[in-house]
Design an enzyme around this catalytic site. Structure first.
Site, PDB file in Angstrom:
ATOM      1  N   TYR A  14     -34.045 -35.279  13.000  1.00  0.00           N
ATOM      2  CA  TYR A  14     -33.243 -34.126  13.395  1.00  0.00           C
ATOM      3  C   TYR A  14     -31.761 -34.347  13.067  1.00  0.00           C
ATOM      4  O   TYR A  14     -31.095 -33.475  12.498  1.00  0.00           O
ATOM      5  CB  TYR A  14     -33.450 -33.874  14.886  1.00  0.00           C
ATOM      6  CG  TYR A  14     -32.700 -32.707  15.458  1.00  0.00           C
ATOM      7  CD1 TYR A  14     -33.105 -31.401  15.195  1.00  0.00           C
ATOM      8  CD2 TYR A  14     -31.607 -32.895  16.302  1.00  0.00           C
ATOM      9  CE1 TYR A  14     -32.438 -30.318  15.749  1.00  0.00           C
ATOM     10  CE2 TYR A  14     -30.929 -31.822  16.860  1.00  0.00           C
ATOM     11  CZ  TYR A  14     -31.343 -30.536  16.579  1.00  0.00           C
ATOM     12  OH  TYR A  14     -30.679 -29.464  17.119  1.00  0.00           O
ATOM     13  N   LYS A  41     -29.540 -32.160  10.407  1.00  0.00           N
ATOM     14  CA  LYS A  41     -28.379 -31.395  10.846  1.00  0.00           C
ATOM     15  C   LYS A  41     -27.090 -31.879  10.184  1.00  0.00           C
ATOM     16  O   LYS A  41     -26.192 -31.076   9.896  1.00  0.00           O
ATOM     17  CB  LYS A  41     -28.259 -31.464  12.369  1.00  0.00           C
ATOM     18  CG  LYS A  41     -29.360 -30.708  13.114  1.00  0.00           C
ATOM     19  CD  LYS A  41     -29.401 -29.233  12.745  1.00  0.00           C
ATOM     20  CE  LYS A  41     -30.287 -28.412  13.656  1.00  0.00           C
ATOM     21  NZ  LYS A  41     -30.345 -26.988  13.252  1.00  0.00           N
TER      22      LYS A  41
END
Length: 305
Positions: free
Chosen positions: A155, A159
């Site tokens: 993640y 991002k």
């Protein structure tokens, strides 16, 4: 903000932040293509956008592939005649520590967040350039991508990559008057509930029905999904023309502009650096300049921890 002539696509808008973005855009007058993997959630989101004052249609499909991206843009054009804003919000979590994370855990998150942002932004940019009237790419990043977060290799990497893409696309799309910005939102959602530093405060607010405390809204920027949605509306508007290549944080009562990575301290050595010379220079000169990392637990005013 008056977005009555604007058309926006919001990926992952069946619930949470994505739905708040879609509703806020609708309330400002925009026509919205909502997207979800669940048909029921998509239908509810369409009703919510229409109730807020906008027009809406839905595309039920998982984000990641070029086919879904093209379907989203084609739906915007067929239903409303154009596309002005692409909000790449869709995402999933597969949290594991590095030594437990599987290839599938990593690939699934990268496919939805990073590849999904790429394919949707590409499809939107192609159409926006054909229209010749500019446009807006609003890419959803995360504090985890800016700071790192335990158990979120996949993640955080995705991002961080999204913010890098915003800076790159800001350059590539400037001549077409298409802006590209990343939002770094902090809000009480199913995703942030999995972040240990925020979970206790979200759970307490849900248990008691009380709003999040004022100090956490200001110091940490943690609030509701509605607190974040106004930034999406602003970036979709004509008022945001000229703002591009930025990472902008919002949440609770807090609005912040994130800095770009840059050299913090520089040293020179004639002829280059040997390992021994680096070791000698590193302590104490560089050691005192080292950066912190990770999301830190919120600290209430007057607390000892």
């Amino acid at each position: 903000m008056d977005l009555k002539d604007k058309v926006a696509v919001v990926t992952g808008s069946g619930r949470g932040l994505g739905r708040a973005y879609a509703e806020a855009l609708g309330a400002a007058g925009a026509s919205v293509v909502v997207n979800a993997v669940n048909a029921g959630a998509a239908a509810e989101a369409v009703k919510a956008v229409e109730a807020a004052g906008g027009r809406a249609v839905s595309v039920v499909a998982p984000v990641g592939s070029a086919e879904t991206a093209e379907q989203l843009v084609e739906t915007a054009v067929s239903a409303f005649g154009r596309i002005d804003t692409m909000v790449t919000n869709a995402g999933i979590l597969r949290d594991r520590t590095l030594w437990k994370m599987t290839d599938d855990d990593f690939d699934d998150v990268i496919r939805v967040h990073l590849r999904g942002t790429f394919t949707c932004a590409r499809a939107a940019a192609v159409r926006m350039r054909e229209q010749g009237e500019g446009g807006r790419l609003v890419l959803i990043a995360s504090p985890a991508g800016q700071r790192g977060n335990f158990g979120q290799t996949n993640y955080a990497a995705a991002k961080a990559g999204i913010v890098a893409m915003a800076r790159t696309w800001a350059m590539e799309l400037a001549k077409a008057d298409i802006t590209a910005n990343a939002i770094v939102p902090v809000a009480a959602t199913d995703m942030t509930r999995t972040i240990p530093v925020f979970a206790p405060y979200i759970e307490e607010a849900e248990r008691t029905g009380d709003p999040l405390p004022d100090w956490i809204r200001k110091n940490e920027g943690l609030g509701t999904v509605e607190d974040v949605a106004s930034l999406v509306v602003f970036l979709a508007s004509d008022d945001s023309a000229g703002i591009t290549g930025q990472a902008i944080g919002i949440g609770g009562d807090r609005l912040a502009l994130w800095s770009h990575p840059q050299e913090k301290t520089v040293a020179l050595a004639d002829g280059g650096w040997s390992a021994a010379a680096i070791a000698e220079h590193w302590s104490p000169q560089v050691r005192s300049e080292l950066e912190s990392y990770g999301l830190t637990p919120p600290k209430a005013p007057g607390s000892a921890h």
